[in-house]
Motif scaffolding. Structure first.
Motif, PDB file in Angstrom:
ATOM      1  N   ALA A  17      -5.618   4.725   7.614  1.00 48.74           N
ATOM      2  CA  ALA A  17      -5.193   5.294   6.332  1.00 48.74           C
ATOM      3  C   ALA A  17      -4.068   4.463   5.725  1.00 48.74           C
ATOM      4  CB  ALA A  17      -4.740   6.737   6.525  1.00 48.74           C
ATOM      5  N   GLU A  18      -3.652   3.397   6.404  1.00 40.47           N
ATOM      6  CA  GLU A  18      -2.574   2.543   5.898  1.00 40.47           C
ATOM      7  C   GLU A  18      -3.044   1.735   4.704  1.00 40.47           C
ATOM      8  OE1 GLU A  18      -0.349   0.234   8.768  1.00 40.47           O
ATOM      9  OE2 GLU A  18      -1.194   1.457  10.361  1.00 40.47           O
ATOM     10  N   LEU A  19      -2.079   1.368   3.847  1.00 38.56           N
ATOM     11  CA  LEU A  19      -2.403   0.517   2.711  1.00 38.56           C
ATOM     12  C   LEU A  19      -2.651  -0.906   3.195  1.00 38.56           C
ATOM     13  CD1 LEU A  19       0.241   1.719   0.114  1.00 38.56           C
ATOM     14  CD2 LEU A  19      -2.205   2.172   0.107  1.00 38.56           C
ATOM     15  N   LEU A  20      -3.701  -1.523   2.699  1.00 38.96           N
ATOM     16  CA  LEU A  20      -4.042  -2.894   3.049  1.00 38.96           C
ATOM     17  C   LEU A  20      -3.983  -3.752   1.793  1.00 38.96           C
ATOM     18  CD1 LEU A  20      -7.143  -2.166   5.303  1.00 38.96           C
ATOM     19  CD2 LEU A  20      -4.795  -2.553   6.030  1.00 38.96           C
ATOM     20  N   ASP A  84      -3.145  -3.799  -6.652  1.00 36.05           N
ATOM     21  CA  ASP A  84      -2.958  -4.007  -5.211  1.00 36.05           C
ATOM     22  C   ASP A  84      -1.823  -3.120  -4.701  1.00 36.05           C
ATOM     23  OD1 ASP A  84      -2.626  -4.906  -2.626  1.00 36.05           O
ATOM     24  OD2 ASP A  84      -2.943  -7.005  -3.160  1.00 36.05           O
ATOM     25  N   GLU A  85      -2.166  -1.895  -4.324  1.00 36.46           N
ATOM     26  CA  GLU A  85      -1.148  -0.947  -3.875  1.00 36.46           C
ATOM     27  C   GLU A  85      -0.426  -1.424  -2.620  1.00 36.46           C
ATOM     28  OE1 GLU A  85      -2.129   3.245  -3.765  1.00 36.46           O
ATOM     29  OE2 GLU A  85      -3.862   2.824  -5.046  1.00 36.46           O
ATOM     30  N   GLY A  86      -1.150  -2.088  -1.727  1.00 36.52           N
ATOM     31  CA  GLY A  86      -0.533  -2.589  -0.498  1.00 36.52           C
ATOM     32  C   GLY A  86       0.547  -3.608  -0.780  1.00 36.52           C
ATOM     33  N   LEU A  87       0.289  -4.553  -1.676  1.00 33.91           N
ATOM     34  CA  LEU A  87       1.275  -5.569  -2.039  1.00 33.91           C
ATOM     35  C   LEU A  87       2.468  -4.933  -2.749  1.00 33.91           C
ATOM     36  CD1 LEU A  87       2.012  -8.593  -2.209  1.00 33.91           C
ATOM     37  CD2 LEU A  87       0.847  -8.630  -4.428  1.00 33.91           C
ATOM     38  N   ARG A  88       2.198  -4.032  -3.681  1.00 29.27           N
ATOM     39  CA  ARG A  88       3.301  -3.374  -4.397  1.00 29.27           C
ATOM     40  C   ARG A  88       4.159  -2.546  -3.446  1.00 29.27           C
ATOM     41  NH1 ARG A  88       2.036   0.246  -8.041  1.00 29.27           N
ATOM     42  NH2 ARG A  88      -0.144   0.447  -7.508  1.00 29.27           N
ATOM     43  N   HIS A  89       3.528  -1.946  -2.440  1.00 29.52           N
ATOM     44  CA  HIS A  89       4.285  -1.174  -1.447  1.00 29.52           C
ATOM     45  C   HIS A  89       5.149  -2.100  -0.586  1.00 29.52           C
ATOM     46  CE1 HIS A  89       5.207   1.989   1.412  1.00 29.52           C
ATOM     47  NE2 HIS A  89       4.824   1.174   2.384  1.00 29.52           N
ATOM     48  N   LEU A  90       4.576  -3.209  -0.126  1.00 27.16           N
ATOM     49  CA  LEU A  90       5.330  -4.160   0.702  1.00 27.16           C
ATOM     50  C   LEU A  90       6.556  -4.706  -0.023  1.00 27.16           C
ATOM     51  CD1 LEU A  90       2.571  -6.334   2.411  1.00 27.16           C
ATOM     52  CD2 LEU A  90       4.287  -4.937   3.557  1.00 27.16           C
ATOM     53  N   LEU A  91       6.380  -5.032  -1.310  1.00 28.66           N
ATOM     54  CA  LEU A  91       7.463  -5.649  -2.086  1.00 28.66           C
ATOM     55  C   LEU A  91       8.301  -4.635  -2.850  1.00 28.66           C
ATOM     56  CD1 LEU A  91       5.605  -8.797  -3.426  1.00 28.66           C
ATOM     57  CD2 LEU A  91       7.209  -8.631  -1.519  1.00 28.66           C
ATOM     58  N   LYS A  92       7.975  -3.353  -2.674  1.00 23.77           N
ATOM     59  CA  LYS A  92       8.710  -2.283  -3.352  1.00 23.77           C
ATOM     60  C   LYS A  92       8.734  -2.485  -4.869  1.00 23.77           C
ATOM     61  CE  LYS A  92      11.513  -1.404   0.719  1.00 23.77           C
ATOM     62  NZ  LYS A  92      10.761  -2.230   1.629  1.00 23.77           N
TER      63      LYS A  92
END
Length: 118
Positions: A17-20, A84-92
C-alpha cells in the motif's frame, strides 16, 4: 518424484500500500537541489505573493527543475511530476501550481532565470 518450481530471481514480489514512483532518480536530484540551497536562494529574490493563497517561488521552480531533469520539455509535462504522488511525498512537495500558473510565472522571475544562466 515431484518436480519443484524454480525461480530465476532470488526475491519474491508482494503487494504493498506504500506510494511508489517511477522517478526515483529525481528524488536524489531534488534532495541535492535542497541541500545546496536553491529553494532558499530562489525564495529571497522576488517579492512575496500578494495574497495568503499565493505560491512561493520554490513551488514553481522545484517542479520545473525536476521536469527538465527528467527529460520533459513542455509546460504540459509538469503533469508528470504532479501526478507522481510517490515523488511528491519523498520530496515533500505539497503545493503545486497548475501549468497555466507556471506559464504566467511572474515576468521578473523569468528575467532572473535568464540572468542566472548568463
Amino acid at each position: 518424484m515431484a518436480r519443484q518450481a524454480r525461480t530465476v530471481l532470488p526475491f519474491k514480489l508482494q503487494a504493498t500500500a506504500e506510494l511508489l514512483t517511477a522517478n526515483a532518480g529525481l528524488s536524489v536530484l531534488g534532495e541535492f537541489i535542497r541541500a545546496v540551497g536553491v529553494p532558499r536562494w530562489v525564495d529571497q529574490c522576488p517579492p512575496a505573493p500578494g495574497s495568503a493563497r499565493g505560491y512561493v517561488p520554490e513551488d514553481y521552480v522545484m517542479p520545473l527543475l525536476l521536469m527538465l531533469s527528467g527529460g520533459e520539455r513542455s509546460l504540459e509535462d509538469l503533469r508528470v511530476i504532479y501526478a507522481d504522488e510517490g515523488l511528491r511525498h519523498l520530496l515533500k512537495i505539497d503545493h503545486t501550481p497548475s501549468t497555466d500558473a507556471v506559464g504566467a510565472f511572474p515576468p521578473s522571475m523569468w528575467e532572473l532565470a535568464r540572468a542566472w544562466q548568463a
